[in-house]
Design an enzyme around this catalytic site. Structure first.
Site, PDB file in Angstrom:
ATOM      1  N   GLU A  45      32.917  27.182  -1.296  1.00 25.33           N
ATOM      2  CA  GLU A  45      32.707  28.572  -1.697  1.00 25.33           C
ATOM      3  C   GLU A  45      31.664  28.541  -2.808  1.00 25.33           C
ATOM      4  O   GLU A  45      31.837  27.825  -3.796  1.00 25.33           O
ATOM      5  CB  GLU A  45      34.033  29.152  -2.211  1.00 25.33           C
ATOM      6  CG  GLU A  45      33.904  30.620  -2.507  1.00 25.33           C
ATOM      7  CD  GLU A  45      35.199  31.259  -3.007  1.00 25.33           C
ATOM      8  OE1 GLU A  45      36.256  30.616  -2.957  1.00 25.33           O
ATOM      9  OE2 GLU A  45      35.106  32.411  -3.456  1.00 25.33           O
ATOM     10  N   ARG A 269      44.164  16.179  -2.398  1.00 22.09           N
ATOM     11  CA  ARG A 269      43.158  16.581  -3.364  1.00 22.09           C
ATOM     12  C   ARG A 269      42.960  15.459  -4.354  1.00 22.09           C
ATOM     13  O   ARG A 269      43.910  14.760  -4.701  1.00 22.09           O
ATOM     14  CB  ARG A 269      43.749  17.738  -4.162  1.00 22.09           C
ATOM     15  CG  ARG A 269      43.131  19.045  -3.994  1.00 22.09           C
ATOM     16  CD  ARG A 269      43.778  20.036  -4.938  1.00 22.09           C
ATOM     17  NE  ARG A 269      42.713  20.773  -5.576  1.00 22.09           N
ATOM     18  CZ  ARG A 269      41.988  21.675  -4.945  1.00 22.09           C
ATOM     19  NH1 ARG A 269      42.225  21.982  -3.699  1.00 22.09           N
ATOM     20  NH2 ARG A 269      41.009  22.288  -5.571  1.00 22.09           N
ATOM     21  N   LYS A 279      37.521  24.979 -10.428  1.00 23.73           N
ATOM     22  CA  LYS A 279      36.228  25.609 -10.720  1.00 23.73           C
ATOM     23  C   LYS A 279      36.371  26.736 -11.739  1.00 23.73           C
ATOM     24  O   LYS A 279      35.487  26.956 -12.550  1.00 23.73           O
ATOM     25  CB  LYS A 279      35.617  26.163  -9.424  1.00 23.73           C
ATOM     26  CG  LYS A 279      34.743  25.143  -8.715  1.00 23.73           C
ATOM     27  CD  LYS A 279      34.032  25.768  -7.537  1.00 23.73           C
ATOM     28  CE  LYS A 279      34.913  25.757  -6.316  1.00 23.73           C
ATOM     29  NZ  LYS A 279      34.260  26.277  -5.112  1.00 23.73           N
TER      30      LYS A 279
HETATM   31  P1  ATP Z   1      38.650  25.126  -6.757  1.00 20.80           P
HETATM   32  O1  ATP Z   1      40.115  25.378  -6.631  1.00 20.80           O
HETATM   33  O2  ATP Z   1      38.287  24.124  -7.794  1.00 20.80           O
HETATM   34  O3  ATP Z   1      37.825  26.353  -6.821  1.00 20.80           O
HETATM   35  P2  ATP Z   1      38.263  25.013  -3.975  1.00 20.80           P
HETATM   36  O4  ATP Z   1      39.122  24.187  -3.112  1.00 20.80           O
HETATM   37  O5  ATP Z   1      38.506  26.472  -3.999  1.00 20.80           O
HETATM   38  O6  ATP Z   1      38.263  24.391  -5.425  1.00 20.80           O
HETATM   39  P3  ATP Z   1      35.993  25.079  -2.296  1.00 20.80           P
HETATM   40  O7  ATP Z   1      34.587  25.357  -2.632  1.00 20.80           O
HETATM   41  O8  ATP Z   1      36.737  26.100  -1.523  1.00 20.80           O
HETATM   42  O9  ATP Z   1      36.747  24.779  -3.661  1.00 20.80           O
HETATM   43  O10 ATP Z   1      36.138  23.659  -1.617  1.00 20.80           O
HETATM   44  C1  ATP Z   1      35.329  23.173  -0.584  1.00 20.80           C
HETATM   45  C2  ATP Z   1      36.002  22.010   0.056  1.00 20.80           C
HETATM   46  O11 ATP Z   1      36.232  20.984  -0.898  1.00 20.80           O
HETATM   47  C3  ATP Z   1      37.360  22.389   0.612  1.00 20.80           C
HETATM   48  O12 ATP Z   1      37.504  21.817   1.879  1.00 20.80           O
HETATM   49  C4  ATP Z   1      38.325  21.832  -0.379  1.00 20.80           C
HETATM   50  O13 ATP Z   1      39.546  21.528   0.230  1.00 20.80           O
HETATM   51  C5  ATP Z   1      37.582  20.602  -0.898  1.00 20.80           C
HETATM   52  N1  ATP Z   1      38.014  20.275  -2.256  1.00 20.80           N
HETATM   53  C6  ATP Z   1      38.004  21.075  -3.337  1.00 20.80           C
HETATM   54  N2  ATP Z   1      38.532  20.470  -4.405  1.00 20.80           N
HETATM   55  C7  ATP Z   1      38.893  19.224  -4.004  1.00 20.80           C
HETATM   56  C8  ATP Z   1      39.497  18.091  -4.648  1.00 20.80           C
HETATM   57  N3  ATP Z   1      39.849  18.139  -5.926  1.00 20.80           N
HETATM   58  N4  ATP Z   1      39.702  16.994  -3.909  1.00 20.80           N
HETATM   59  C9  ATP Z   1      39.332  16.928  -2.619  1.00 20.80           C
HETATM   60  N5  ATP Z   1      38.761  17.950  -1.957  1.00 20.80           N
HETATM   61  C10 ATP Z   1      38.540  19.087  -2.631  1.00 20.80           C
HETATM   62 MG    MG Z   2      38.388  27.755  -2.370  1.00 21.54          MG
END
Ligand code: ATP
Ligand code: MG
Length: 575
Positions: A45, A269, A279
């Site tokens: 995102e 994760r 984020k």
């Molecule tokens: P945040 O909660 O930090 O905003 P998010 O999961 O919403 O993180 P996205 O941009 O939606 O962030 O994530 C893109 C991809 O990266 C998704 O498939 C997500 O599952 C993966 N991802 C995000 N954070 C992690 C992490 N800490 N470890 C492994 N994969 C991750």
């Molecule tokens: Mg997300």
């Protein structure tokens, strides 16, 4: 052996067997599913910069496709108009490339808004979606709890025609934000809360970074993600464990819409000690000025790690080492540091930099070789890296006046102090053995200079002096030294797991995460850094460093990537 090192060893001994995702993929290939095709996607995102957790997801999705001759799409999951920005889109593309991956297609979930809208109408026509006028609070209250079923409300029985009309009017902008939502008609009594008539669309009169003002209704994650996977014919859709409970819904939409059956697979994760990975929190650190920017070298962002001196290979190596699991875990940041140390040990030139204490006018100690001719300059050949298969050397100017570290001299040394003290001898790295004859102080009693003699026949490489000394110290020639700023970074948080702490995360910031000191460095190093022939260095006895983009022609700035040894673990044990 440190904790991180042990972990590293264990993992490298784990052998080469397939991980559980590879097993699934190989089973699918063997069963002839999707004609043996493997197509993954990375779906960030664009609401912030990528962090090391994303690096894990990137390595996994791109790595899997690479391994099985498949492809990977980069898809921006941009269904939330208010938090997204093109600055983030650009940084994400840059970071994925930098990590060493290239995508097959660059897609945006927002490009599918028309198609998703059509899917929604299809579900309404099938009697599988309805418009609900309840407030968010009402919907939450009716949803029940994990132990109590949810309750259906009066809107659930609206006719197909009424739902279609209302949904079209939602799209046409007839209602304010929050007035209505479109929900999937699944099962209000399901033990899985995600299936209790989840929201598919909400009204949001907001400008979108790509679609502008074309839409005032936006799909929810659950109704955009799986459908985007299906539209792109993604075979294996890898996501983090929190989406495991969403999988039945993911499959429900696919089945009811009769679209391409992408398969969702969840993995753990990445969480890392002494930092945060959300984020939202990282954004807060930037916006409130607790760090200078998204690429502040203390940040766990890919941009921050890059500026800190991490290399793409070291991050990929780390992601490989941590592997994947079906359980969330907290990885010791020492393992990340171990990976970069291993690489930099092999690749960096050992150079000399004399650091002072934290004061802006911090002074190194001046050493004068009284028996060395005043106008003489020798260009010494000093080896770049003892780890190199074929040794290379650089020229380092040596003269009568040198700077050394204050720590390398003691007027009243304790036993076993092998550096310099009155009457004592040390070797100057790559140069001569010297003897300290005299200490010069100013009116306040501060040592301003030490006067030494050098042993001419003790020159490194052609030493015939027969003298053995225990200590070797580094130095720079005063007239040739380049003044630099050195930024010594440490952990951003002072507790291991800030996310699990009851205290507000900002209270847990390490107040000493950055110390700025003045330094004097070899001229060749600044040249090499500026021309880009060498970007990472080992400052002998000090750690690994990289030239920072804040450097000016007058004053280079170096960031400490990591210390030479894991000093933190020792500190923690002491306290
Ligand atoms: P945040 O909660 O930090 O905003 P998010 O999961 O919403 O993180 P996205 O941009 O939606 O962030 O994530 C893109 C991809 O990266 C998704 O498939 C997500 O599952 C993966 N991802 C995000 N954070 C992690 C992490 N800490 N470890 C492994 N994969 C991750
Ligand atoms: Mg997300």
């Amino acid at each position: 052996m440190t904790e991180a090192h042990r972990e590293f060893e264990e993992r490298s001994n784990a052998g080469t067997s397939l991980n559980f995702i590879e097993q699934i993929v190989e089973e699918d290939i063997a069963a002839g599913k999707n004609g043996g095709r493997v197509h993954t996607r990375f779906p960030p995102e664009p609401n912030g910069y990528l962090h090391i957790g994303h690096a894990k997801a990137i390595c996994l999705s791109f790595g899997l496709a690479d391994k099985y001759g498949g492809q990977t799409n980069l898809r921006f999951d941009d269904t939330n108009p208010v938090t997204e920005d093109t600055e983030y889109v650009d940084s994400i593309k840059n970071d994925v490339h930098w990590l060493g991956f290239d995508w097959e297609n660059e897609f945006y979930a927002s490009d599918y808004f028309d198609q998703l809208y059509q899917f929604a109408e299809t579900l309404i026509l099938k009697g599988l979606a309805y418009v609900d006028d309840s407030t968010a609070e009402e919907i939450a209250a009716q949803k029940g709890t994990p132990t109590e079923p949810g309750r259906a409300n009066q809107y659930r029985d609206r006719s197909v025609d009424e739902n279609l009309d209302l949904f079209r009017r939602m799209k046409a902008g007839e209602y304010p934000d929050g007035a209505k939502v479109l929900r999937a008609k699944v099962d209000m009594a399901s033990p899985n809360m995600q299936l209790r008539d989840p929201i598919m669309y909400r009204i949001k009169h907001a400008h979108h970074h790509r679609t502008g003002d074309a839409w005032c209704i936006y799909p929810m994650y659950d109704f955009a993600h799986g459908q985007s996977d299906a539209i792109e014919h993604i075979t294996h859709s890898l996501c983090t464990l929190e989406f495991e409970v969403h999988r039945p819904l993911y499959e429900w939409f696919i089945q009811k819409l009769d679209i391409f059956p992408s398969r969702q697979i969840e993995f753990s994760r990445l969480n890392l000690t002494y930092t945060v990975m959300s984020k939202r929190k990282l954004k807060q650190l930037v916006e409130e000025g607790h760090v200078t920017s998204w690429d502040d070298p203390r940040m766990p962002t890919i941009a921050g790690l890059r500026r800190r001196g991490y290399t793409p290979a070291s991050l990929r190596e780390f992601c490989d080492r941590i592997g994947i699991a079906k359980r969330d875990n907290l990885i010791d940041v020492g393992l990340l540091e171990f990976c970069i140390r291993e690489e930099l040990n092999k690749t960096t030139h050992r150079v000399m930099a004399v650091l002072t204490d934290g004061r802006p006018d911090g002074k190194p100690l001046k050493l004068v070789l009284t028996n060395y001719p005043e106008d003489k300059v020798e260009e010494l050949n000093i080896e770049n890296n003892p780890e190199e298969a074929e040794m290379t050397y650089r020229r380092v100017p040596f003269s009568r006046e040198l700077y050394i570290e204050r720590d390398d001299f003691m007027e009243n040394p304790p036993k076993k102090f092998f550096r310099l003290f009155p009457g004592g001898m040390v070797r100057l790295k790559g140069a001569y053995i010297i003897k300290c004859d005299e200490v010069v102080k100013d009116d306040t009693g501060e040592i301003t200079e030490i006067r030494c003699t050098y042993i001419p026949e003790s020159r490194s490489g052609s030493d015939t002096s027969g003298i053995n000394v225990k200590g070797t110290i580094h130095w720079v020639s005063v007239p040739h030294a380049v003044e630099a700023e050195v930024r010594l970074y440490d952990r951003l948080f002072s507790v291991e797991n800030p996310a699990a702490d009851e205290r507000e995360f900002l209270e847990l910031l390490n107040p000493n995460s950055l110390e700025v000191v003045r330094a004097f460095v070899e001229p060749a190093l600044v040249e090499a850094a500026r021309s880009g022939t060498q970007t990472n260095f080992q400052f002998m006895r000090k750690g690994y460093f990289i030239l920072d983009s804040d450097s000016t022609p007058e004053r280079p700035v170096f960031n400490r990537t990591v210390t030479l040894k894991d000093g933190w673990a020792k500190e923690q044990k002491k306290s």
